[in-house]
Write an enzyme that holds these catalytic residues in place. Structure first.
Site, PDB file in Angstrom:
ATOM      1  N   GLY A 180     -10.010 -15.166   8.133  1.00 11.34           N
ATOM      2  CA  GLY A 180     -10.786 -14.028   8.610  1.00 11.34           C
ATOM      3  C   GLY A 180     -10.051 -12.714   8.521  1.00 11.34           C
ATOM      4  O   GLY A 180      -9.626 -12.311   7.434  1.00 11.34           O
ATOM      5  N   CYS A 198       0.152  -7.927   1.205  1.00 12.86           N
ATOM      6  CA  CYS A 198      -0.970  -8.056   0.277  1.00 12.86           C
ATOM      7  C   CYS A 198      -0.608  -7.630  -1.143  1.00 12.86           C
ATOM      8  O   CYS A 198      -1.481  -7.297  -1.940  1.00 12.86           O
ATOM      9  CB  CYS A 198      -2.182  -7.266   0.778  1.00 12.86           C
ATOM     10  SG  CYS A 198      -2.724  -7.789   2.425  1.00 12.86           S
TER      11      CYS A 198
END
Length: 242
Positions: A180, A198
């Site tokens: 999530g 990321c």
């Protein structure tokens, strides 16, 4: 598993992100908040079990809010060179994306919803998650932004620099979502320096606290719940898995 929409059909920012709710007679999604810090392997096992039960029709949807002890997770696209300093435990997450950090002061929300009963479109689902975060930030007078080439939610500093305030990483099994979002409330931002978050080197990370908003986790949770219901439909309080 492929999306029902062409990846090049429309920009993500222009998608209808008020996600289609379930049928009116369907029960609300469960909303659970864990006290204390939950070990990552335990959370992953609990998610796996719940997703299987949702897919079999023996359990309802669940949004699970928690905090983890300091750790790094590696998504399916993680590059070894992006793990700069493994000062905390590193776990294979199985979700999409690259390396991310979880730790105290960060609100993690694991979202387990049945996309077959909503809309089996992964791009629209990710945009809906971004809309949820953006609406939450708006309640604190922060302008969150999405980027076409980067999943997550970003804020722009007065000088023009962009910093990431919330990450998104998902996995879908039998059209039931899990993993999530993570929203930086008041984490130790220096902990992010052990990875390239990321896989993005040219932009930093920030938090509500770093933006001058020392709000409590309880305040954030209350706003998250209201904003989730605006995008995904009603929820009902349930006991947390752990």
């Amino acid at each position: 598993m492929s999306s029902t929409a062409s990846p090049l059909a429309v920009p993500r920012a222009s998608l209808d992100t008020h996600f289609l709710p379930k049928a009116a007679d369907a029960p609300p999604a469960g909303w659970a908040v864990s006290e204390g810090r939950v070990a990552y392997p335990d959370a992953l096992a609990a998610m796996e079990a719940r997703v299987a039960a949702i897919a079999e029709g023996t359990a309802g949807e669940l949004v699970w809010l928690l905090e983890h002890p300091p750790l790094y997770t590696a998504g399916t696209s993680a590059r070894p060179e992006d793990l700069v300093d493994a000062r905390f435990p590193v776990f294979e997450a199985g979700r999409g994306g690259q390396f991310t950090y979880h730790g105290p002061g960060q609100r993690v929300a694991y979202v387990m919803v049945d996309l077959k009963r909503r809309e089996a479109d992964l791009r629209r689902y990710v945009s809906a998650l971004e809309s949820w975060i953006i609406a939450t930030l708006s309640a604190f007078n922060i302008t969150g932004e999405r980027r076409e080439d980067r999943v997550g939610v970003w804020v722009r500093r007065p000088g023009g620099d962009e910093e990431k305030i919330a990450a998104i990483g998902i996995r879908v099994r039998r059209w039931v979502s899990f993993h999530g979002i993570s929203l930086n409330v008041e984490p130790d931002l220096s902990h992010f320096s052990g990875i390239v978050p990321c896989g993005i080197r040219e932009h930093g990370v920030t938090s509500l606290s770093a933006l001058g908003l020392p709000v409590s986790m309880e305040e954030v949770d209350a706003v998250l719940k209201v904003a989730f219901e605006e995008v995904f439909g009603p929820t009902a309080r349930v006991e947390a898995p752990l």
